[in-house]
Design an enzyme around this catalytic site. Sequence first.
Site, PDB file in Angstrom:
ATOM      1  N   PRO A 107       0.832  -1.204   0.000  1.00  0.00           N
ATOM      2  CA  PRO A 107       0.000   0.000   0.000  1.00  0.00           C
ATOM      3  C   PRO A 107       0.875   1.265   0.000  1.00  0.00           C
ATOM      4  O   PRO A 107       1.887   1.319   0.695  1.00  0.00           O
ATOM      5  CB  PRO A 107      -0.806  -0.104   1.294  1.00  0.00           C
ATOM      6  CG  PRO A 107      -0.606  -1.494   1.806  1.00  0.00           C
ATOM      7  CD  PRO A 107       0.605  -2.063   1.165  1.00  0.00           C
ATOM      8  N   GLY A 113       7.005   1.270   3.318  1.00  0.00           N
ATOM      9  CA  GLY A 113       8.195   1.380   2.472  1.00  0.00           C
ATOM     10  C   GLY A 113       7.941   1.162   0.992  1.00  0.00           C
ATOM     11  O   GLY A 113       8.826   0.697   0.275  1.00  0.00           O
ATOM     12  N   ALA A 116      10.496   3.057  -1.350  1.00  0.00           N
ATOM     13  CA  ALA A 116      11.844   2.466  -1.331  1.00  0.00           C
ATOM     14  C   ALA A 116      11.842   1.137  -2.086  1.00  0.00           C
ATOM     15  O   ALA A 116      12.772   0.846  -2.850  1.00  0.00           O
ATOM     16  CB  ALA A 116      12.305   2.256   0.114  1.00  0.00           C
ATOM     17  N   ASP A 158      14.801   3.080   5.554  1.00  0.00           N
ATOM     18  CA  ASP A 158      13.891   2.378   4.641  1.00  0.00           C
ATOM     19  C   ASP A 158      14.665   1.731   3.487  1.00  0.00           C
ATOM     20  O   ASP A 158      14.493   0.538   3.201  1.00  0.00           O
ATOM     21  CB  ASP A 158      12.837   3.339   4.068  1.00  0.00           C
ATOM     22  CG  ASP A 158      11.768   3.702   5.085  1.00  0.00           C
ATOM     23  OD1 ASP A 158      11.996   3.458   6.283  1.00  0.00           O
ATOM     24  OD2 ASP A 158      10.715   4.232   4.686  1.00  0.00           O
TER      25      ASP A 158
HETATM   26  C1  MEV Z   1       9.794   6.157   7.924  1.00  0.00           C
HETATM   27  O1  MEV Z   1       9.638   4.799   7.582  1.00  0.00           O
HETATM   28  C2  MEV Z   1      10.585   6.298   9.170  1.00  0.00           C
HETATM   29  C3  MEV Z   1      10.839   7.717   9.655  1.00  0.00           C
HETATM   30  O2  MEV Z   1      11.684   7.602  10.796  1.00  0.00           O
HETATM   31  C4  MEV Z   1      11.506   8.574   8.604  1.00  0.00           C
HETATM   32  C5  MEV Z   1      12.934   8.131   8.298  1.00  0.00           C
HETATM   33  O3  MEV Z   1      13.566   7.425   9.098  1.00  0.00           O
HETATM   34  O4  MEV Z   1      13.419   8.536   7.243  1.00  0.00           O
HETATM   35  C6  MEV Z   1       9.557   8.400  10.084  1.00  0.00           C
END
Ligand code: MEV
Length: 324
Positions: A107, A113, A116, A158
């Site tokens: 999603p 992620g 990514a 990520d």
């Molecule tokens: C996003 O999956 C995690 C956050 O900590 C952002 C990041 O680490 O880049 C919110």
Amino acid sequence: MTTATAPGKIILFGEHAVVYGQPAIAVPVTQVQAKVDVDDSPRPGVWVHAPDVNLHEELSRLAPGHPLGEAIRSVFSALRVPPPSSADRKEVNGKGGLAITITSTIPVASGLGSGAAVSVALIRSLSAHLGHPLPDEQVSALTYEVEKIHHGTPSGIDNTVVTYAKPVYFVRGRDGEPPTIEVFPIARPFTIVIGDTGLPAPTKEAVADVRRLWEADRTRMERLFAAIGSIVRAARQAIEEGHPERLGPLMDENHALLQEMTVSSPELDRLVEAARRAGALGAKLSGGGRGGNMIALVEGGSASRVANALREAGAQRGIVTTVG
Ligand code: MEV
């Protein structure tokens, strides 16, 4: 045709604080994935097909800053070859045009992620198709550059967990230094239920809001980040020593700190509460927050009870995944 896939991910502990140098733990979620096929095409140019978002466009017509366009261009520039042009039939490695097809079951904007994973699968399949598969380190580094478009100031966790597809303990490097990435042993497997609020949660906005709070009161926010860092270290110890049940209370504490950082939401809190009432050992939001996904730690037998309770409380789906 050359195909590559990449999994989704969840952050078990440490989101947001990881942007400020605290450790975080993330694990891959293989039940969902992005998949990219690259094939030669008689049509000149590089054609990008992403049927899920109804995109069918030639590379040169994707605006600068378009994440798919940037990921594709980054591969050509890393390999120091020009993309086959749509105007003439310039050849790359003796081939004509290229057709790139991107699909994903992850999603979008949900903290799993998806951005990514699409970049990793795209960079891997395109570089392999061009005859020079890039090593993991470079795949991760190029994906990080694309993540900057999604996130603004991403920590790099990520792209790391999605590239290596292994549980990682991650600490961002200071001042442009490379991060510390440790793959650590999971002494006893444990089960996580992932509940999706169904609300899109652009990580970029949540990360930018946390930055504004930090700029307004660094002492207070750094106290919260440090408290999260201690939770992450305790969680790693519990996982390595084979006591995953200890993760439950740590998840609850981490969620409370994320609430203080304003990145939870009524919908996330409702799912977290529902999971706890249905017998989860602990629960928290996962990823950028504000919407997207939450996770709950469950003992083997209660996974379906918790997943059902999440759906009854409004979750769009409940994914059950085993870590380790
Ligand atoms: C996003 O999956 C995690 C956050 O900590 C952002 C990041 O680490 O880049 C919110």
